[in-house]
Design an enzyme around this catalytic site. Sequence first.
Site, PDB file in Angstrom:
ATOM      1  N   LEU A 114      36.756  36.257  47.503  1.00  0.00           N
ATOM      2  CA  LEU A 114      37.815  37.020  46.846  1.00  0.00           C
ATOM      3  C   LEU A 114      38.003  38.383  47.478  1.00  0.00           C
ATOM      4  O   LEU A 114      39.111  38.927  47.477  1.00  0.00           O
ATOM      5  CB  LEU A 114      37.487  37.200  45.354  1.00  0.00           C
ATOM      6  CG  LEU A 114      37.502  35.926  44.503  1.00  0.00           C
ATOM      7  CD1 LEU A 114      37.029  36.236  43.096  1.00  0.00           C
ATOM      8  CD2 LEU A 114      38.887  35.311  44.469  1.00  0.00           C
ATOM      9  N   GLY A 115      36.954  38.968  48.000  1.00  0.00           N
ATOM     10  CA  GLY A 115      37.100  40.293  48.586  1.00  0.00           C
ATOM     11  C   GLY A 115      35.800  40.794  49.157  1.00  0.00           C
ATOM     12  O   GLY A 115      34.715  40.269  48.882  1.00  0.00           O
ATOM     13  N   LYS A 162      29.322  38.711  42.564  1.00  0.00           N
ATOM     14  CA  LYS A 162      29.369  39.883  43.444  1.00  0.00           C
ATOM     15  C   LYS A 162      27.997  40.053  44.082  1.00  0.00           C
ATOM     16  O   LYS A 162      26.993  40.271  43.394  1.00  0.00           O
ATOM     17  CB  LYS A 162      29.730  41.130  42.642  1.00  0.00           C
ATOM     18  CG  LYS A 162      29.793  42.385  43.513  1.00  0.00           C
ATOM     19  CD  LYS A 162      30.255  43.568  42.708  1.00  0.00           C
ATOM     20  CE  LYS A 162      30.344  44.807  43.590  1.00  0.00           C
ATOM     21  NZ  LYS A 162      31.295  44.673  44.677  1.00  0.00           N
ATOM     22  N   ASP A 184      35.755  55.580  37.437  1.00  0.00           N
ATOM     23  CA  ASP A 184      36.767  55.317  38.464  1.00  0.00           C
ATOM     24  C   ASP A 184      37.923  54.536  37.845  1.00  0.00           C
ATOM     25  O   ASP A 184      38.333  53.491  38.328  1.00  0.00           O
ATOM     26  CB  ASP A 184      36.167  54.537  39.631  1.00  0.00           C
ATOM     27  CG  ASP A 184      37.102  54.550  40.850  1.00  0.00           C
ATOM     28  OD1 ASP A 184      37.925  55.477  40.952  1.00  0.00           O
ATOM     29  OD2 ASP A 184      37.004  53.630  41.671  1.00  0.00           O
ATOM     30  N   GLY A 208      33.909  44.670  50.280  1.00  0.00           N
ATOM     31  CA  GLY A 208      34.005  46.118  50.248  1.00  0.00           C
ATOM     32  C   GLY A 208      32.681  46.752  50.550  1.00  0.00           C
ATOM     33  O   GLY A 208      31.697  46.082  50.904  1.00  0.00           O
ATOM     34  N   GLY A 209      32.651  48.073  50.381  1.00  0.00           N
ATOM     35  CA  GLY A 209      31.434  48.808  50.678  1.00  0.00           C
ATOM     36  C   GLY A 209      30.302  48.451  49.746  1.00  0.00           C
ATOM     37  O   GLY A 209      29.141  48.693  50.058  1.00  0.00           O
ATOM     38  N   MET A 210      30.623  47.877  48.582  1.00  0.00           N
ATOM     39  CA  MET A 210      29.588  47.508  47.623  1.00  0.00           C
ATOM     40  C   MET A 210      29.267  46.024  47.685  1.00  0.00           C
ATOM     41  O   MET A 210      28.620  45.481  46.817  1.00  0.00           O
ATOM     42  CB  MET A 210      30.021  47.892  46.213  1.00  0.00           C
ATOM     43  CG  MET A 210      29.984  49.376  45.947  1.00  0.00           C
ATOM     44  SD  MET A 210      28.340  50.057  46.130  1.00  0.00           S
ATOM     45  CE  MET A 210      27.497  49.247  44.793  1.00  0.00           C
ATOM     46  N   VAL A 217      32.581  39.579  47.068  1.00  0.00           N
ATOM     47  CA  VAL A 217      32.838  38.958  45.774  1.00  0.00           C
ATOM     48  C   VAL A 217      33.423  37.577  46.036  1.00  0.00           C
ATOM     49  O   VAL A 217      34.386  37.424  46.811  1.00  0.00           O
ATOM     50  CB  VAL A 217      33.803  39.796  44.926  1.00  0.00           C
ATOM     51  CG1 VAL A 217      34.012  39.140  43.578  1.00  0.00           C
ATOM     52  CG2 VAL A 217      33.272  41.206  44.756  1.00  0.00           C
TER      53      VAL A 217
END
Length: 891
Positions: free
Chosen positions: A78-79, A101, A195, A81-83, A86
Amino acid sequence: MASCPACSHEIAASSRFCAWCAAPLDASSTETRVLVAAAPPPLSSASAPRLTSSTTVDEGRFLPGTVLAGRYRIAGLLGRGGMGEVYRATDLTLGQAVALKFLPESLAQDERAMARFYNEVRIARQVTHPNVCRVYDIGEVEGLHYISMEYVDGEDLGSLLRRIGRLPVDKALETARKLCEGLNAAHEKGVLHRDLKPANIMIDGRGQVIIMDFGLAGLTDQLQGDVRSGTPAYMSPEQLAGTEVTVKSDIYALGLLLYELFTGRRAFDASSLMELMQMQERAAPASLTFVVKDLDPAAERAIMRCLNPDPRQRPASARAVAAALPGGDPLAAAMAAGETPSPDLVAAAGETEGLEPKRAVLWLAAAIAAIVVVGILGARWCITAKVPLDMPPDAMARDSRSLLKSFGYTARPADTAYGLDYFNSYLNYLKRNPALAAARWANPAGFPQLVQFWYRESPTDMIGERHFNTYIAFNDPPMETSGMVRLTMDTEGKLRALDAVPPQTEAPAPAGAPFDWQNLFAAAGLDASRFQPAEPRWTPLANWDTRAAWTGEAATGVTVRVEAAAWRSKPVYFRVLGPWNIAERMQRTNPNQTQQILVISVVYTALAAAILIAWYNVRAGKGDRRGAQWLALLYFLGMVGERFLRSPHTLGLDELSTFWKTIGASGINAGAVWVFYLALEPWVRRRWPHTLISWGRFVTRGVRDPLVGRDLLYGIVFGAGWALAVLAQTALQGKGGEPLLPDIGALVGTRRALAEILHAAPDTVISSLLFYFLLFLLRVVLRKPWIGALAFVAVHAVFNTTFQTTHPWVDWPINIGIAAIYALVLLRFGLLALMIADAAHTVLLAFPRTLDFSLWYAGIGVFPLVLVALMAVYAFRVALAGRPLIREDLL
């Protein structure tokens, strides 16, 4: 310079990610749909891409179809990122879609970071709300830690707003409330978002609003020790300044989000971080109503409060924001904001439609049933059930007049008065001797009788004089006018006391015939042969020329002393005395004088403080003057009505004394009520306003308001229950317990009965205010409401229970139960319901009653029952708010 395709902000052409929204600037990123909760990268992680779906084929670390941990089958990436990454997956155990995740490998190498991470997720799991993305569990596979969470298939709010500009006002309000509810649910569990922005808000296929990324942004802050983590465009001033991140920071971000939701544009359009910080501190966003013409100003006020640079001036919670939005609860909003709601705002809160017919019928049935039971049990346990009252007071007054004529007082009096009263000297004697009390209460009709009839006559008009009094009593006015005569009898017409005032000046006269004391013994129903002469000890105030005393048995085992005196062949003094009698005129010092001085000092000090506080509140515009006036008016009218009904009325100057003493005393006391209410009510209204809603409705709209009718009905039910508790207390004490002692004087006549009804008003106002403010203060001082309520129950029970009680196992539990009713009514329904309950309880127990309707006082005993029942019926009709009892479609 280049333009961000997600937020349209200008950024350096060399940048790969937008510093405002963290969107990637790769040309291949043509769609921005966030499908799962993902932590935003920190501001410094410019190289970490935002989690988005992309047209670029990127299957990630785990290929579709891979089964992890024997439970999750990967459906696709799904994606990233820096974390971490997912994935969408299927939970094979539960058969539902989830999002997994996977956190970066570097995170697993830091034990302290992992400990904080586990704790953060542990807290996030507690947030179970339809508007919050749920976190399920933590797992590990191939050395990688992952979080399983709710999978949300939909569009993020940022993408939606870019497509349509802004939401319609109605849809925006609905979305705003759901956002507030979700954010408040997280805050209540100690989870900060840190956030909050449109990209982290999902609108799923059903139109449900779901907040993403709870807890993970907080984790980033903890790991880096940098409160600036997040998206700068949606940070609060204190977060941008690096000072703190609190609930108020999330509230500020919520305000920015709502501003964009309603207008389709950002609150602050800055070209740099420094410019943004300056705009937040010095400039106010453009008016929302200027951009959206049909927006309710209440929505703008709520949002602008969120955007206050000073965190202390922002709403205290997301729930307060929701309450302040149009269609919300303004009262809750004012409380959450730490403001004191106005009396009009309090009165406007609460229900307006009244009770449903079924519920109203049930409450009315409960009221009528309780009143009937009070009438039956009251007649059974009342003192009149054991003490005969065969003769009505007017008949005993005629007998008294005939008896005085037989003693030689034949002159026609100018004024007479009579009444019924308890033999208080004997009642106090029983309280001092519990062993004797138990035996006596087992036989209330014994000697001496507990109920006495008194009669007075005077050659001039009489009026009360003691302690601002205006009505006539046995001891008031004083026996100081020549020709005054008074006597007391028991309920069987037997003489117990006699006083007469001889002429102040009198012509010499030859000695008359010796007075025949047998006439007094016969009038007293005493057998003179059973008495022996004794030395007189009790000195009458009147002059005498003959004086005598005797001792003997008035009844089996009861030795009494008879004292008598005569002047010129007329008796001027007569007493049947027992160990219960005390020499009142020789009580030079008050045994409770120190206590009384203390009470007076406390009262005057409290009054002086209340005057100063009330003056300040009125000057500051905080005092509810209208409510204070109504409360003082109720007290004033009740006290004036009672005194005018009980007082004698003449055409002479004494009537002026009656008028001014009544008005003066009533006005002074009502003024004190006014002052205390103005001094204390604003504090209660700020912290506990819901207890004043129905009272505010009564003040502003009268008794026809449905909420007033509801609380009137509730108050009557609770008042009747209170009366039943008192009767149960009497019944459980058994034969050796004190019976119910209502106001026996109410049987004198209609005026006195009506006066007793009106007497409930000032008593109710004082006692209700006293305990109302006491409960409030205990809740404030003890901080926790339930502890304050328990302390109130304890204080109330002690206040109503004497430690010398002979039945502690009955009195303490019952009085604790009554105190609990008091607290329940206050906490659940408020001041008006409490005053009604107190008044109903007082009226229902105020009158003696009997089940023998052939007796002369049966109707007087039924009168308060019928009155309260009629009030319940009226309250029932008002509480229905015009609704039919039977639906029209059933007719």
